[in-house]
Design a protein around this motif. Structure first.
Motif, PDB file in Angstrom:
ATOM      1  N   LYS A 140     -13.598  47.899  25.932  1.00 25.36           N
ATOM      2  CA  LYS A 140     -13.386  48.815  27.054  1.00 25.36           C
ATOM      3  C   LYS A 140     -11.931  48.853  27.501  1.00 25.36           C
ATOM      4  N   ASN A 141     -11.162  47.824  27.143  1.00 24.12           N
ATOM      5  CA  ASN A 141      -9.761  47.769  27.563  1.00 24.12           C
ATOM      6  C   ASN A 141      -8.773  48.076  26.442  1.00 24.12           C
ATOM      7  N   ASN A 142      -9.247  48.605  25.314  1.00 24.72           N
ATOM      8  CA  ASN A 142      -8.348  48.856  24.187  1.00 24.72           C
ATOM      9  C   ASN A 142      -7.186  49.780  24.541  1.00 24.72           C
ATOM     10  N   LEU A 143      -7.467  50.836  25.293  1.00 27.33           N
ATOM     11  CA  LEU A 143      -6.379  51.751  25.682  1.00 27.33           C
ATOM     12  C   LEU A 143      -5.376  51.051  26.587  1.00 27.33           C
ATOM     13  N   LEU A 144      -5.860  50.202  27.464  1.00 25.49           N
ATOM     14  CA  LEU A 144      -4.990  49.428  28.339  1.00 25.49           C
ATOM     15  C   LEU A 144      -4.097  48.506  27.511  1.00 25.49           C
ATOM     16  N   ILE A 182     -14.588  54.262  23.139  1.00 32.20           N
ATOM     17  CA  ILE A 182     -13.941  54.158  21.834  1.00 32.20           C
ATOM     18  C   ILE A 182     -13.578  55.539  21.302  1.00 32.20           C
ATOM     19  N   ARG A 183     -14.411  56.536  21.550  1.00 30.34           N
ATOM     20  CA  ARG A 183     -14.042  57.919  21.191  1.00 30.34           C
ATOM     21  C   ARG A 183     -12.757  58.324  21.918  1.00 30.34           C
ATOM     22  N   GLU A 184     -12.681  57.985  23.204  1.00 27.02           N
ATOM     23  CA  GLU A 184     -11.487  58.323  23.981  1.00 27.02           C
ATOM     24  C   GLU A 184     -10.247  57.659  23.391  1.00 27.02           C
ATOM     25  N   LEU A 185     -10.375  56.374  23.034  1.00 23.02           N
ATOM     26  CA  LEU A 185      -9.261  55.669  22.398  1.00 23.02           C
ATOM     27  C   LEU A 185      -8.823  56.400  21.130  1.00 23.02           C
ATOM     28  N   ASN A 186      -9.772  56.680  20.239  1.00 25.34           N
ATOM     29  CA  ASN A 186      -9.432  57.332  18.972  1.00 25.34           C
ATOM     30  C   ASN A 186      -8.801  58.697  19.194  1.00 25.34           C
ATOM     31  N   ASP A 187      -9.350  59.460  20.140  1.00 29.89           N
ATOM     32  CA  ASP A 187      -8.831  60.806  20.408  1.00 29.89           C
ATOM     33  C   ASP A 187      -7.415  60.750  20.973  1.00 29.89           C
ATOM     34  N   LYS A 188      -7.170  59.843  21.887  1.00 33.05           N
ATOM     35  CA  LYS A 188      -5.849  59.777  22.520  1.00 33.05           C
ATOM     36  C   LYS A 188      -4.786  59.300  21.535  1.00 33.05           C
ATOM     37  N   ILE A 189      -5.141  58.335  20.684  1.00 29.80           N
ATOM     38  CA  ILE A 189      -4.157  57.868  19.703  1.00 29.80           C
ATOM     39  C   ILE A 189      -3.934  58.931  18.630  1.00 29.80           C
ATOM     40  N   ALA A 190      -4.981  59.655  18.266  1.00 29.52           N
ATOM     41  CA  ALA A 190      -4.826  60.746  17.297  1.00 29.52           C
ATOM     42  C   ALA A 190      -3.836  61.795  17.793  1.00 29.52           C
ATOM     43  N   ALA A 191      -3.800  61.993  19.116  1.00 27.31           N
ATOM     44  CA  ALA A 191      -2.917  63.003  19.707  1.00 27.31           C
ATOM     45  C   ALA A 191      -1.553  62.455  20.112  1.00 27.31           C
ATOM     46  N   ASP A 192      -1.324  61.159  19.953  1.00 25.33           N
ATOM     47  CA  ASP A 192      -0.090  60.512  20.421  1.00 25.33           C
ATOM     48  C   ASP A 192       1.020  60.712  19.388  1.00 25.33           C
ATOM     49  N   THR A 193       2.038  61.465  19.741  1.00 28.93           N
ATOM     50  CA  THR A 193       3.119  61.800  18.805  1.00 28.93           C
ATOM     51  C   THR A 193       4.130  60.668  18.640  1.00 28.93           C
ATOM     52  N   ARG A 194       3.970  59.583  19.379  1.00 30.89           N
ATOM     53  CA  ARG A 194       4.891  58.441  19.240  1.00 30.89           C
ATOM     54  C   ARG A 194       4.539  57.572  18.045  1.00 30.89           C
ATOM     55  N   VAL A 195       3.360  57.825  17.469  1.00 34.61           N
ATOM     56  CA  VAL A 195       2.865  56.953  16.401  1.00 34.61           C
ATOM     57  C   VAL A 195       2.261  57.777  15.272  1.00 34.61           C
ATOM     58  N   GLU A 196       2.232  57.160  14.078  1.00 33.26           N
ATOM     59  CA  GLU A 196       1.462  57.662  12.949  1.00 33.26           C
ATOM     60  C   GLU A 196       0.185  56.828  12.880  1.00 33.26           C
ATOM     61  N   VAL A 202     -13.252  50.158   6.994  1.00 33.24           N
ATOM     62  CA  VAL A 202     -13.411  48.745   6.660  1.00 33.24           C
ATOM     63  C   VAL A 202     -14.311  48.113   7.712  1.00 33.24           C
ATOM     64  N   ARG A 203     -15.410  47.481   7.283  1.00 32.48           N
ATOM     65  CA  ARG A 203     -16.392  46.889   8.184  1.00 32.48           C
ATOM     66  C   ARG A 203     -16.740  47.869   9.312  1.00 32.48           C
ATOM     67  N   ASP A 204     -16.316  47.622  10.542  1.00 33.35           N
ATOM     68  CA  ASP A 204     -16.683  48.494  11.657  1.00 33.35           C
ATOM     69  C   ASP A 204     -15.579  49.497  11.988  1.00 33.35           C
ATOM     70  N   GLY A 205     -14.634  49.662  11.062  1.00 29.25           N
ATOM     71  CA  GLY A 205     -13.559  50.638  11.260  1.00 29.25           C
ATOM     72  C   GLY A 205     -12.291  50.005  11.778  1.00 29.25           C
ATOM     73  N   ILE A 206     -11.182  50.191  11.066  1.00 30.77           N
ATOM     74  CA  ILE A 206      -9.872  49.677  11.463  1.00 30.77           C
ATOM     75  C   ILE A 206      -8.926  50.850  11.633  1.00 30.77           C
ATOM     76  N   LEU A 207      -8.265  50.915  12.769  1.00 35.31           N
ATOM     77  CA  LEU A 207      -7.266  51.939  13.041  1.00 35.31           C
ATOM     78  C   LEU A 207      -5.884  51.340  12.797  1.00 35.31           C
ATOM     79  N   LEU A 208      -5.160  51.885  11.813  1.00 31.74           N
ATOM     80  CA  LEU A 208      -3.788  51.478  11.537  1.00 31.74           C
ATOM     81  C   LEU A 208      -2.837  52.442  12.225  1.00 31.74           C
TER      82      LEU A 208
END
Length: 212
Positions: A140-144, A182-196, A202-208
């Motif tokens: 629940k605190n991943n975005l934080l 977790i959807r919110e985390l994935n969506d916000k990072i997908a839209a974040d232009t500061r990162v690729e 892998v297993r339960d999903g790894i975001l690089l």
């Protein structure tokens, strides 16, 4: 939690480098002695974390969520000779287990264990940037956590977030609180232009995430 078909996962598992003996012991002991042992990274994911760390050759790693230290040790395998990993675990009851597990390895002196809330610990770190960050704590605190560490990661540094496919629920119809976060985390990072960024199944999903 494995999201790949069982026969594919078995094939992958038989084409990995061997699991080091000390990690076999930690894996086995975790399943015998610790609640929720499925939280352990395990052989397949552990070898991936080790390889990613060796590719980055980091001098400084941050891990948020130590559990029994399996992933910590895998990440530490890629550190430079003068490198170290800061790992944060909120559950003080795991400290004795962690210090014992680290003592089984050749990387013990490269591991700095912090017990306490991650955001408080991160705030106290000096300005030297991290080369690699692994986030595998309370979801629940991943975005934080992401917001707290991004400015502390060097340009070109790697951030890894675990469990981003959440047992496949993020791309299904589930609408419980954890899945939505977790959807919110994935969506916000997908839209974040500061990162690729790229998600690995892998297993339960790894975001690089690579900081630009």
């Amino acid at each position: 939690m494995e999201i790949l078909p069982t026969d594919l996962q078995l094939y992958i598992d038989t084409h990995l480098d061997a699991e080091p003996d000390e990690l076999k012991k930690i894996n086995r002991d975790t399943y015998v002695k610790v609640l929720r042992p499925h939280m352990l990274s395990g052989h397949y994911q552990g070898r991936l974390l080790s390889m990613l760390s060796k590719m980055v050759s980091p001098k400084r790693i941050l891990e948020i969520g130590t559990f029994t230290g399996y992933a910590t040790i895998c990440l530490a395998e890629g550190l430079t000779d003068d490198g170290f990993i800061d790992t944060i675990e909120v559950n003080a009851e795991l400290e004795e287990t962690l210090r014992h597990n680290f003592s089984l390895t050749s990387v013990e002196k490269k591991i700095r264990l912090h017990i306490g809330p991650a955001v408080d610990v991160i705030a106290d770190f000096e300005s030297q940037p991290f080369d690699l960050v692994f986030i595998d704590a309370d979801k629940k605190n991943n975005l934080l956590y992401f917001a707290a560490i991004l400015e502390k990661v060097r340009p070109g540094g790697l951030i890894i977030i675990d469990n981003v496919l959440w047992k496949g629920k993020v791309y299904g119809d589930a609408n419980d609180t954890d899945t939505k976060l977790i959807r919110e985390l994935n969506d916000k990072i997908a839209a974040d232009t500061r990162v690729e960024k790229v998600i690995l199944p892998v297993r339960d999903g790894i975001l690089l995430i690579r900081k630009k």
